[in-house]
Motif scaffolding. Structure first.
Motif, PDB file in Angstrom:
ATOM      1  N   THR A 147      23.320  33.172  35.487  1.00  0.00           N
ATOM      2  CA  THR A 147      23.245  34.082  34.543  1.00  0.00           C
ATOM      3  C   THR A 147      21.801  33.891  34.184  1.00  0.00           C
ATOM      4  OG1 THR A 147      25.673  33.858  33.982  1.00  0.00           O
ATOM      5  CG2 THR A 147      24.129  34.606  32.260  1.00  0.00           C
TER       6      THR A 147
ATOM      7  N   ASN B 190      35.309  42.293  24.278  1.00  0.00           N
ATOM      8  CA  ASN B 190      35.181  42.059  25.744  1.00  0.00           C
ATOM      9  C   ASN B 190      34.970  40.576  26.252  1.00  0.00           C
ATOM     10  OD1 ASN B 190      34.197  44.949  26.643  1.00  0.00           O
ATOM     11  ND2 ASN B 190      33.335  44.586  24.811  1.00  0.00           N
TER      12      ASN B 190
ATOM     13  N   TYR C 101      35.529  38.530  30.230  1.00  0.00           N
ATOM     14  CA  TYR C 101      35.503  38.602  31.663  1.00  0.00           C
ATOM     15  C   TYR C 101      36.946  38.891  32.431  1.00  0.00           C
ATOM     16  CZ  TYR C 101      30.489  38.170  30.915  1.00  0.00           C
ATOM     17  OH  TYR C 101      29.294  38.108  30.319  1.00  0.00           O
ATOM     18  N   ALA C 102      37.120  37.934  33.339  1.00  0.00           N
ATOM     19  CA  ALA C 102      38.416  38.132  33.894  1.00  0.00           C
ATOM     20  C   ALA C 102      39.546  37.369  32.761  1.00  0.00           C
ATOM     21  CB  ALA C 102      38.584  37.029  35.385  1.00  0.00           C
TER      22      ALA C 102
ATOM     23  N   SER D  57      41.395  34.736  32.840  1.00  0.00           N
ATOM     24  CA  SER D  57      40.813  33.393  32.731  1.00  0.00           C
ATOM     25  C   SER D  57      40.029  32.902  31.762  1.00  0.00           C
ATOM     26  CB  SER D  57      40.752  32.603  34.074  1.00  0.00           C
ATOM     27  OG  SER D  57      39.754  33.337  34.703  1.00  0.00           O
ATOM     28  N   SER D  58      39.124  33.844  31.368  1.00  0.00           N
ATOM     29  CA  SER D  58      38.008  33.708  30.391  1.00  0.00           C
ATOM     30  C   SER D  58      38.263  33.915  29.071  1.00  0.00           C
ATOM     31  CB  SER D  58      36.776  34.738  30.853  1.00  0.00           C
ATOM     32  OG  SER D  58      37.147  36.092  30.511  1.00  0.00           O
TER      33      SER D  58
ATOM     34  N   ARG E 236      43.398  45.571  30.894  1.00  0.00           N
ATOM     35  CA  ARG E 236      42.582  45.036  31.969  1.00  0.00           C
ATOM     36  C   ARG E 236      41.883  46.387  32.423  1.00  0.00           C
ATOM     37  NH1 ARG E 236      44.589  41.871  37.357  1.00  0.00           N
ATOM     38  NH2 ARG E 236      42.589  41.003  38.184  1.00  0.00           N
TER      39      ARG E 236
ATOM     40  N   ASN F 118      39.227  46.058  34.462  1.00  0.00           N
ATOM     41  CA  ASN F 118      39.075  46.176  35.827  1.00  0.00           C
ATOM     42  C   ASN F 118      39.366  44.316  36.054  1.00  0.00           C
ATOM     43  OD1 ASN F 118      36.351  44.840  35.490  1.00  0.00           O
ATOM     44  ND2 ASN F 118      35.647  46.958  35.549  1.00  0.00           N
ATOM     45  N   ALA F 119      38.922  44.081  37.273  1.00  0.00           N
ATOM     46  CA  ALA F 119      39.306  42.601  37.702  1.00  0.00           C
ATOM     47  C   ALA F 119      38.440  41.730  37.050  1.00  0.00           C
ATOM     48  CB  ALA F 119      39.124  42.446  39.248  1.00  0.00           C
ATOM     49  N   ASN F 120      37.169  42.222  36.500  1.00  0.00           N
ATOM     50  CA  ASN F 120      36.131  41.295  36.045  1.00  0.00           C
ATOM     51  C   ASN F 120      35.961  41.613  34.309  1.00  0.00           C
ATOM     52  OD1 ASN F 120      35.179  39.876  38.597  1.00  0.00           O
ATOM     53  ND2 ASN F 120      34.259  41.901  38.827  1.00  0.00           N
ATOM     54  N   VAL F 121      36.583  42.472  33.870  1.00  0.00           N
ATOM     55  CA  VAL F 121      36.700  43.014  32.303  1.00  0.00           C
ATOM     56  C   VAL F 121      37.758  43.016  31.822  1.00  0.00           C
ATOM     57  CG1 VAL F 121      35.782  44.602  30.667  1.00  0.00           C
ATOM     58  CG2 VAL F 121      34.479  44.125  32.787  1.00  0.00           C
ATOM     59  N   THR F 122      38.274  42.089  30.755  1.00  0.00           N
ATOM     60  CA  THR F 122      39.562  42.136  29.868  1.00  0.00           C
ATOM     61  C   THR F 122      39.136  42.499  28.433  1.00  0.00           C
ATOM     62  OG1 THR F 122      40.382  40.495  31.414  1.00  0.00           O
ATOM     63  CG2 THR F 122      41.441  40.973  29.464  1.00  0.00           C
TER      64      THR F 122
END
Length: 429
Positions: free
Chosen positions: A132, A284, A286-287, A289-290, A302, A304-308
Motif C-alpha cells: 500500500t 467502505n 474491503y473484503a 473480513s476487514s 457486497r 464485489n469480492a473486495n469492496v463491502t
C-alpha cells in the motif's frame, strides 16, 4: 535545464545513488545529489549535505545524532526535504525529484515530491512499492517503481531497476510534454462514485456542451484529496461536489476517507461550488473480513469480492450533515446544496438494499439547519435522475457566469441564494 534533485541516504545508499547520478549525467540531465542520511558517514560526496537538510527542518545534524532516534531523524529529514524541494522549485533550479530507498528513504523523498505541484516529474524507486503506497503518494503524480530486491549494492537486479529509474526520469525531463489543450476553457472539478455515475456523467455532458472542461475525481479518498489539492492550488474555477461519500468514511471509520479537510478548499478559495450528498449512505470496507467487529450487526451490501459497503445510520447521517453544513457555512464564495429526497445512491432508492428514508431525512435536515434557506434546495428526485443532474449543472453554470461579474457585496448575495440567476434555477426544477 533545471536539475533533478536525487534524494538518498548516502550512508546506506551512496553507491547506488552515485550509479544513478552517473547515468543521468550520461543522458544529459543535470543532477543535484541530496544526502538525507543522519547516523552513518556518507559513502559519496553530496551536492547538498545533510546538515543543510536538517537545518531547514529547524534542527541540526549534531542534535539528531545526539538524540540517536531513527524515527525522529526520518521525520526531520522529510520536513527538511520538503522545504528544500519547495524552495528550489520556486527558484527555478529544480526540474524533478528522484528518490531511492526503503521505508526511511521513501518517506523522506516522497515528502519532497508531495511538496511540488502537478506536472513536476517525480519518480520513487522503493522496496515498499508492491504494498500500500497511498501514504507516500497522497494526491500527487508520483511514479512508484518496485526495487524487487533491497537497494543494497550494484548487482544484476539493482543495476536493472536503478537504470530503469534513471531512464524514466531522463525521459520525463527531456521529452516534450504534450501541448496544452483547451486551456481557455473554465475548469470544473466533479466527484463521482460508481453509485452516482449516471448523475455525474449527465452533468458532465451538460457542462462540456456549454464549454467547460470537467475533471472527474473518483471519491475513494485519494480522489477527494487530489481534488482539494488542485482547488487549493488555484487550478479549478468551480466545483460540482455531488459525491461527498468520503465524509462518511471519515466520520464512521471506513477505508476511503479523504481526511478532515475534505470539502474546505473551494470555500477557502472563494470559488462557486454546488454540493450534494451522493453516496453518503455508505461506508467502505474491503473484503467482509476487514469489517471491524463492532459493526457486525449493521446492514451491508457486497459491492464485489473486495469492496463491502455498510449503510450509515440516522445518527451518523446527522453528524455527516452537520459537518457538511459547518464547512459550507465558512465558505468565502457562492454555495448551493442540492438534496435528492428520493435517494443519494444507486442502492438508496425505493426497493434497494440501502433505502432508508429516516436516515436520509436526518442527513438532509442537519444540512438545512446549518445553512441559510436560500443555499439549500431539496428536490423530489433521486440523485441519478436526469432532472437532478441537469439542475446541478445548471445551478453551477449560473453561479460561474454570475461570479465573473460580481462585486464583493454581490458575491455575498449570490452565496445566500439571492441573485436572479439563483432564483431562476430554483424555479426551473
Amino acid at each position: 535545464m533545471p536539475s533533478v534533485y536525487l534524494f538518498a541516504t548516502l550512508d546506506t545508499k551512496g553507491a547506488e545513488a552515485d550509479f544513478v547520478r552517473q547515468l543521468l549525467t550520461a543522458y544529459g540531465v543535470g543532477v543535484t545529489l541530496v544526502d538525507v542520511g543522519a547516523l552513518g558517514e556518507p559513502a559519496v560526496a553530496a551536492d547538498i549535505a545533510r546538515d543543510h537538510v536538517f537545518a531547514l527542518a529547524g534542527s541540526s545534524l549534531e542534535d539528531v545524532r545526539r538524540r540517536a532516534d531513527r524515527g525522529e531523524a526520518v521525520t526531520l529529514a522529510a520536513a527538511g526535504a520538503a522545504h528544500l524541494a519547495r524552495e528550489a522549485f520556486a527558484a527555478g533550479g529544480l526540474g524533478g525529484v528522484l528518490g531511492l530507498g526503503g521505508s526511511a528513504g521513501t518517506s523522506i523523498a516522497t515528502a519532497a515530491m508531495r511538496a511540488l505541484p502537478l506536472g513536476v516529474p517525480k519518480v520513487m524507486l522503493s522496496t515498499l512499492t508492491s504494498g500500500t503506497v497511498r501514504q507516500f503518494v497522497g494526491d500527487k503524480d508520483i511514479f512508484m517503481l518496485n526495487a524487487v530486491a533491497d537497494i543494497a549494492g550494484i548487482n544484476r537486479i539493482s543495476r536493472t531497476v536503478l537504470s530503469q529509474a534513471a531512464r524514466a526520469m531522463a525521459g520525463l525531463m527531456t521529452l516534450p510534454a504534450p501541448a496544452a489543450a483547451a486551456a481557455d476553457k473554465p475548469i470544473v472539478a466533479a466527484t463521482m462514485f460508481g453509485v452516482t455515475t449516471p448523475c455525474v456523467e449527465r452533468a458532465r455532458a451538460v457542462l462540456e456542451r456549454a464549454g467547460y472542461e470537467v475533471l472527474v475525481f473518483h471519491a475513494t479518498g485519494s480522489g477527494g484529496q487530489a481534488m482539494e489539492s488542485l482547488v487549493a492550488e488555484g487550478l479549478i474555477d468551480g466545483v460540482l461536489d455531488l459525491t461527498t461519500t468520503e465524509l462518511a468514511d471519515e466520520h464512521v471509520g471506513g477505508f476511503l476517507s479523504a481526511g478532515p479537510e475534505r470539502l474546505t478548499a473551494a470555500g477557502a478559495r472563494g470559488i462557486p461550488q454546488v454540493v450534494s450528498t451522493g453516496a453518503a449512505d455508505m461506508v467502505n470496507f474491503y473484503a467482509p473480513s476487514s469489517v471491524p467487529e463492532k459493526f457486525r450487526d449493521r446492514v451491508f451490501y457486497r459491492h464485489n469480492a473486495n469492496v463491502t459497503l455498510m449503510r450509515t445510520t440516522a445518527a451518523e447521517n446527522a453528524a455527516i450533515g452537520a459537518d457538511i453544513a459547518r464547512k459550507l457555512a465558512a465558505a468565502r464564495g457562492p454555495v448551493a446544496v442540492l438534496l435528492p429526497a428520493r435517494g443519494v445512491s444507486a442502492i438508496d432508492r425505493e426497493g434497494q438494499p440501502f433505502d432508508d428514508p429516516a436516515a436520509r431525512r436526518a442527513l438532509h435536515e442537519a444540512i438545512k439547519r446549518g445553512l441559510p434557506e436560500g443555499q439549500v434546495i431539496e428536490l423530489d428526485l433521486h440523485i441519478n435522475d436526469v432532472e437532478f443532474a441537469d439542475a446541478a449543472a445548471q445551478r453551477l453554470m449560473g453561479m460561474l457566469n454570475a461570479s465573473r461579474h460580481l462585486s464583493a457585496g454581490e458575491v455575498t448575495d449570490l452565496r445566500n441564494g439571492a441573485t436572479k440567476a439563483t432564483k431562476k434555477t430554483e424555479n426551473t426544477y
